[in-house]
Write a protein that holds these residues in place. Sequence first.
Motif, PDB file in Angstrom:
ATOM      1  N   ALA A 116      28.374  21.291  44.160  1.00 55.44           N
ATOM      2  CA  ALA A 116      28.597  19.981  43.559  1.00 55.44           C
ATOM      3  C   ALA A 116      30.045  19.549  43.790  1.00 55.44           C
ATOM      4  CB  ALA A 116      28.292  20.037  42.062  1.00 55.44           C
ATOM      5  N   PRO A 117      30.309  18.239  43.877  1.00 57.10           N
ATOM      6  CA  PRO A 117      31.682  17.765  44.109  1.00 57.10           C
ATOM      7  C   PRO A 117      32.575  18.030  42.901  1.00 57.10           C
ATOM      8  CG  PRO A 117      30.222  15.924  43.651  1.00 57.10           C
ATOM      9  CD  PRO A 117      29.343  17.121  43.801  1.00 57.10           C
ATOM     10  N   GLY A 118      33.878  18.081  43.143  1.00 56.04           N
ATOM     11  CA  GLY A 118      34.852  18.265  42.077  1.00 56.04           C
ATOM     12  C   GLY A 118      35.338  19.691  41.970  1.00 56.04           C
ATOM     13  N   ASN A 119      36.388  19.854  41.180  1.00 56.54           N
ATOM     14  CA  ASN A 119      37.003  21.166  40.962  1.00 56.54           C
ATOM     15  C   ASN A 119      36.594  21.698  39.594  1.00 56.54           C
ATOM     16  OD1 ASN A 119      38.530  21.153  43.432  1.00 56.54           O
ATOM     17  ND2 ASN A 119      39.896  19.659  42.469  1.00 56.54           N
ATOM     18  N   VAL A 120      36.142  22.948  39.563  1.00 48.52           N
ATOM     19  CA  VAL A 120      35.738  23.605  38.325  1.00 48.52           C
ATOM     20  C   VAL A 120      36.561  24.880  38.172  1.00 48.52           C
ATOM     21  CG1 VAL A 120      33.824  24.612  37.022  1.00 48.52           C
ATOM     22  CG2 VAL A 120      33.387  22.716  38.595  1.00 48.52           C
ATOM     23  N   TRP A 121      37.089  25.103  36.962  1.00 45.46           N
ATOM     24  CA  TRP A 121      37.919  26.283  36.744  1.00 45.46           C
ATOM     25  C   TRP A 121      37.103  27.559  36.913  1.00 45.46           C
ATOM     26  CZ3 TRP A 121      37.649  30.490  33.531  1.00 45.46           C
ATOM     27  CH2 TRP A 121      38.789  31.306  33.475  1.00 45.46           C
ATOM     28  N   SER A 122      37.703  28.562  37.545  1.00 43.48           N
ATOM     29  CA  SER A 122      37.132  29.902  37.662  1.00 43.48           C
ATOM     30  C   SER A 122      38.229  30.916  37.381  1.00 43.48           C
ATOM     31  CB  SER A 122      36.576  30.149  39.077  1.00 43.48           C
ATOM     32  OG  SER A 122      35.491  29.307  39.356  1.00 43.48           O
ATOM     33  N   PRO A 123      37.872  32.103  36.868  1.00 44.86           N
ATOM     34  CA  PRO A 123      38.885  33.146  36.699  1.00 44.86           C
ATOM     35  C   PRO A 123      39.483  33.519  38.059  1.00 44.86           C
ATOM     36  CG  PRO A 123      36.843  33.727  35.575  1.00 44.86           C
ATOM     37  CD  PRO A 123      36.541  32.538  36.424  1.00 44.86           C
ATOM     38  N   PRO A 124      40.737  33.931  38.070  1.00 45.88           N
ATOM     39  CA  PRO A 124      41.336  34.330  39.346  1.00 45.88           C
ATOM     40  C   PRO A 124      40.677  35.578  39.915  1.00 45.88           C
ATOM     41  CG  PRO A 124      42.763  34.917  37.511  1.00 45.88           C
ATOM     42  CD  PRO A 124      41.656  34.078  36.940  1.00 45.88           C
ATOM     43  N   ASN A 125      40.706  35.713  41.222  1.00 42.85           N
ATOM     44  CA  ASN A 125      40.193  36.915  41.866  1.00 42.85           C
ATOM     45  C   ASN A 125      41.014  38.116  41.424  1.00 42.85           C
ATOM     46  OD1 ASN A 125      38.762  38.611  43.522  1.00 42.85           O
ATOM     47  ND2 ASN A 125      39.530  37.797  45.441  1.00 42.85           N
ATOM     48  N   TRP A 126      40.363  39.283  41.369  1.00 48.01           N
ATOM     49  CA  TRP A 126      41.139  40.451  40.955  1.00 48.01           C
ATOM     50  C   TRP A 126      42.101  40.870  42.062  1.00 48.01           C
ATOM     51  CZ3 TRP A 126      37.773  45.524  40.481  1.00 48.01           C
ATOM     52  CH2 TRP A 126      37.080  45.748  41.658  1.00 48.01           C
ATOM     53  N   ASP A 127      43.122  41.606  41.654  1.00 51.66           N
ATOM     54  CA  ASP A 127      44.190  41.996  42.574  1.00 51.66           C
ATOM     55  C   ASP A 127      44.051  43.449  42.993  1.00 51.66           C
ATOM     56  OD1 ASP A 127      44.690  43.066  40.112  1.00 51.66           O
ATOM     57  OD2 ASP A 127      46.765  42.402  39.974  1.00 51.66           O
ATOM     58  N   ALA A 128      42.838  43.927  43.091  1.00 51.22           N
ATOM     59  CA  ALA A 128      42.603  45.337  43.398  1.00 51.22           C
ATOM     60  C   ALA A 128      42.884  45.636  44.859  1.00 51.22           C
ATOM     61  CB  ALA A 128      41.161  45.702  43.075  1.00 51.22           C
ATOM     62  N   PRO A 129      43.391  46.840  45.158  1.00 54.36           N
ATOM     63  CA  PRO A 129      43.539  47.237  46.561  1.00 54.36           C
ATOM     64  C   PRO A 129      42.174  47.392  47.221  1.00 54.36           C
ATOM     65  CG  PRO A 129      43.928  49.108  45.098  1.00 54.36           C
ATOM     66  CD  PRO A 129      43.812  47.899  44.220  1.00 54.36           C
ATOM     67  N   LYS A 130      42.134  47.256  48.525  1.00 60.34           N
ATOM     68  CA  LYS A 130      40.889  47.420  49.267  1.00 60.34           C
ATOM     69  C   LYS A 130      40.465  48.896  49.266  1.00 60.34           C
ATOM     70  CE  LYS A 130      40.708  43.097  50.638  1.00 60.34           C
ATOM     71  NZ  LYS A 130      39.692  42.162  50.114  1.00 60.34           N
ATOM     72  N   PRO A 131      39.173  49.156  49.384  1.00 61.02           N
ATOM     73  CA  PRO A 131      38.723  50.558  49.388  1.00 61.02           C
ATOM     74  C   PRO A 131      39.399  51.398  50.461  1.00 61.02           C
ATOM     75  CG  PRO A 131      36.857  49.074  49.162  1.00 61.02           C
ATOM     76  CD  PRO A 131      38.050  48.208  49.428  1.00 61.02           C
ATOM     77  N   ALA A 132      39.632  50.803  51.640  1.00 62.30           N
ATOM     78  CA  ALA A 132      40.253  51.558  52.733  1.00 62.30           C
ATOM     79  C   ALA A 132      41.692  51.958  52.418  1.00 62.30           C
ATOM     80  CB  ALA A 132      40.213  50.740  54.019  1.00 62.30           C
ATOM     81  N   ASP A 133      42.322  51.265  51.456  1.00 60.86           N
ATOM     82  CA  ASP A 133      43.710  51.566  51.090  1.00 60.86           C
ATOM     83  C   ASP A 133      43.813  52.567  49.950  1.00 60.86           C
ATOM     84  OD1 ASP A 133      44.614  49.742  53.014  1.00 60.86           O
ATOM     85  OD2 ASP A 133      44.480  48.057  51.598  1.00 60.86           O
ATOM     86  N   ILE A 134      42.675  53.027  49.440  1.00 58.87           N
ATOM     87  CA  ILE A 134      42.653  54.005  48.347  1.00 58.87           C
ATOM     88  C   ILE A 134      42.258  55.354  48.930  1.00 58.87           C
ATOM     89  CG2 ILE A 134      41.618  54.626  46.131  1.00 58.87           C
ATOM     90  CD1 ILE A 134      40.957  51.656  45.746  1.00 58.87           C
ATOM     91  N   PRO A 135      43.044  56.398  48.702  1.00 53.15           N
ATOM     92  CA  PRO A 135      42.693  57.718  49.262  1.00 53.15           C
ATOM     93  C   PRO A 135      41.308  58.162  48.815  1.00 53.15           C
ATOM     94  CG  PRO A 135      44.930  57.733  48.367  1.00 53.15           C
ATOM     95  CD  PRO A 135      44.313  56.434  47.946  1.00 53.15           C
ATOM     96  N   LYS A 136      40.580  58.769  49.727  1.00 56.07           N
ATOM     97  CA  LYS A 136      39.245  59.276  49.402  1.00 56.07           C
ATOM     98  C   LYS A 136      39.364  60.416  48.407  1.00 56.07           C
ATOM     99  CE  LYS A 136      35.040  61.121  51.540  1.00 56.07           C
ATOM    100  NZ  LYS A 136      34.387  61.503  52.813  1.00 56.07           N
ATOM    101  N   PRO A 137      38.640  60.357  47.285  1.00 55.03           N
ATOM    102  CA  PRO A 137      38.727  61.440  46.295  1.00 55.03           C
ATOM    103  C   PRO A 137      38.251  62.771  46.878  1.00 55.03           C
ATOM    104  CG  PRO A 137      37.656  59.494  45.366  1.00 55.03           C
ATOM    105  CD  PRO A 137      37.756  59.268  46.841  1.00 55.03           C
TER     106      PRO A 137
END
Length: 268
Positions: free
Chosen positions: A114-135
């Motif tokens: 639909a046209p217009g701007n609707v507020w949404s929560p900001p995207n999370w700031d999590a690191p990408k999976p590839a940037d997190i060491p494999k447990p």
Amino acid sequence: MTKNQPFFTHDRANDIFMPTPVSNGPWDPSSLHGRVVIGLLAHVIEQRHGSDDFVPARLTVDMFRLPNITTPIEVRSRQIRDGLRIRVVEAEFFSGGTSMARASCQLLRKTENAPGNVWSPPNWDAPKPADIPKPTDVRLGMNGKWTTRPIVGHMGSPGPRRLWMSEVRELVEGIPMSPFVHVATGADFASPFANAGDQGLGYINSDVTLYLHRLPVTPWIGFEVVNHHATDGVAIGECWLYDEQGPIGTSTVAALAQRKPMAKLPPP
């Protein structure tokens, strides 16, 4: 085909699914994990009633009995409504001829926003999976039912809890998981992730409702706990869901207090 054992085999001649040993759950090793019940219902709904021009925007699964891991499974489905823009499907999960769970899925036709701007929560700031060491802990993902990349917090810790999850098995042997089945199979994780406390997991979920505004386009699903409340032994929990490109939807669960909480939580 994955190197790991799938959760189900499929007798196509009789349209019967047979659980494999890896499909068992944490509460009773002889019963199925809720995640595979939800995943199989999503798989059948998509196979029989899905199409590329519709998005499965809402999937609700009621789980009212524990299916036995050695019993053949039949899934019956029917289309309630097939409109131009809205399609509604019901599916029921039978184990040994007894109804154990049922699903309702609403599929919505893709169109323009639909046209217009609707507020949404900001995207999370999590690191990408590839940037997190494999447990290195082999117990993670309930000993290989799935794989994770923890971001912050852990099961039952106070404060924020976030992680990435990805599937490592086929749901049904010989059929790669679709994006919808992938996220539906993982959606059950919202229950322990949101409802576990400092004395373990004292709630078992009776349902899952998955809302999606789009399907995931990357193999990793992000979970962020955003809600838990409980009164008189009835709890609700909620996680926001992401893929590596941003938000995709939510997973919400209703749960009941258990007489014997799971004090030793398996690592996620």
